[in-house]
Structures are given as structure tokens and as C-alpha cells.
Design a protein around this motif. Structure first.
Motif, PDB file in Angstrom:
ATOM      1  N   LEU A   4       7.456 -67.190  16.907  1.00 55.31           N
ATOM      2  CA  LEU A   4       8.282 -67.754  17.965  1.00 55.31           C
ATOM      3  C   LEU A   4       9.154 -66.659  18.549  1.00 55.31           C
ATOM      4  N   THR A   5       9.487 -66.803  19.810  1.00 59.50           N
ATOM      5  CA  THR A   5      10.393 -65.873  20.468  1.00 59.50           C
ATOM      6  C   THR A   5      11.730 -66.565  20.644  1.00 59.50           C
ATOM      7  N   LEU A   6      12.754 -65.954  20.109  1.00 59.26           N
ATOM      8  CA  LEU A   6      14.091 -66.524  20.213  1.00 59.26           C
ATOM      9  C   LEU A   6      14.529 -66.532  21.671  1.00 59.26           C
ATOM     10  N   ILE A   7      14.873 -67.715  22.150  1.00 57.47           N
ATOM     11  CA  ILE A   7      15.374 -67.823  23.517  1.00 57.47           C
ATOM     12  C   ILE A   7      16.891 -67.667  23.496  1.00 57.47           C
ATOM     13  N   GLN A   8      17.459 -67.522  24.664  1.00 53.44           N
ATOM     14  CA  GLN A   8      18.912 -67.405  24.775  1.00 53.44           C
ATOM     15  C   GLN A   8      19.552 -68.660  24.210  1.00 53.44           C
ATOM     16  N   LYS A   9      20.627 -68.480  23.482  1.00 60.37           N
ATOM     17  CA  LYS A   9      21.295 -69.642  22.896  1.00 60.37           C
ATOM     18  C   LYS A   9      21.863 -70.522  24.000  1.00 60.37           C
ATOM     19  N   PRO A  10      21.999 -71.809  23.729  1.00 61.69           N
ATOM     20  CA  PRO A  10      22.553 -72.709  24.748  1.00 61.69           C
ATOM     21  C   PRO A  10      23.952 -72.271  25.164  1.00 61.69           C
ATOM     22  N   SER A  11      24.224 -72.388  26.430  1.00 64.97           N
ATOM     23  CA  SER A  11      25.537 -71.962  26.942  1.00 64.97           C
ATOM     24  C   SER A  11      26.676 -72.768  26.315  1.00 64.97           C
ATOM     25  N   GLU A  12      26.367 -73.977  25.889  1.00 63.81           N
ATOM     26  CA  GLU A  12      27.390 -74.826  25.261  1.00 63.81           C
ATOM     27  C   GLU A  12      27.834 -74.274  23.903  1.00 63.81           C
ATOM     28  N   LEU A  13      26.981 -73.483  23.265  1.00 62.77           N
ATOM     29  CA  LEU A  13      27.285 -72.949  21.939  1.00 62.77           C
ATOM     30  C   LEU A  13      28.075 -71.641  22.079  1.00 62.77           C
TER      31      LEU A  13
END
Length: 110
Positions: A4-13
Motif C-alpha cells: 500500500l502507498t501511504l496517502i496524505q493524512k486527513p486534514s482533520e487529523l
């Protein structure tokens, strides 16, 4: 298992929210990672599949759980750290349970 490729973390986090959630987990032991924005981002990253078995986790027979690659009760500061959370089916999450990946490494899907 596929990589899996780590996507950008949610902006809410945000960093502030992460610290609040870690503190809450340490104080109360509650499931602070069960946030819709976290679940949605994990499902997007894995194309709706378990990070380990690749079974779809959006069906009634196999719902998604959030796995902490580094076990949450051992590595409490990692409880909502982006990159430590993985989408998992119940069977895989139960099987891995409290396995310490730092002392007995396993392949990280990321």
C-alpha cells in the motif's frame, strides 16, 4: 498482501487533535481512532480492502476494523499516528492482536 502507498493524512487529523486523542486514550482507554475521516482515508488508501488479506471490508460479512501496526497498548503515543493505522478485516485484526512488530517483525503493508 500487496504494498500500500501511504496517502496524505486527513486534514482533520491535526497535530493538536492527535495530541488530544493520545491523551484521551492514555487517560480513558477509549477508541479515539474511530473517526469517520480516519476510516474513509484508510479505505481510500487500500481501495476498500483489508491491508493484510485484501478482502473487501465494506461488506456486511467483513466490516473494517482499524489495526494499529504498532500495538496500541504497548505504543500508546502511536495510537493515532498516521502510518501506524491500517484498514483490517476482523479476522486479520484478531489474529495479529497484540503482536509486537518491533520485537518480532512482520511485513508492514506500507
Amino acid at each position: 498482501m500487496i504494498k500500500l502507498t501511504l496517502i496524505q493524512k486527513p486534514s482533520e487529523l491535526t497535530a493538536e487533535l492527535e495530541q488530544q486523542l493520545v491523551s484521551e486514550f492514555k487517560a480513558k482507554g477509549t477508541s479515539v481512532w474511530k473517526k469517520t475521516f480516519i476510516e474513509n482515508a484508510l479505505l481510500k488508501m487500500s481501495h476498500g480492502k483489508c491491508a493484510y488479506s485484501e478482502q473487501y471490508v465494506n461488506q456486511k460479512s467483513s466490516y473494517m476494523e482499524i489495526d494499529h501496526f504498532k500495538y496500541k497498548n504497548t505504543y500508546k503515543d502511536e495510537v493515532v499516528r498516521w502510518g501506524n493505522l491500517l484498514p483490517s478485516c476482523k479476522k486479520c485484526n484478531d489474529t495479529k492482536h497484540d503482536h509486537d512488530v518491533m520485537t518480532e517483525p512482520i511485513v508492514n503493508p506500507l
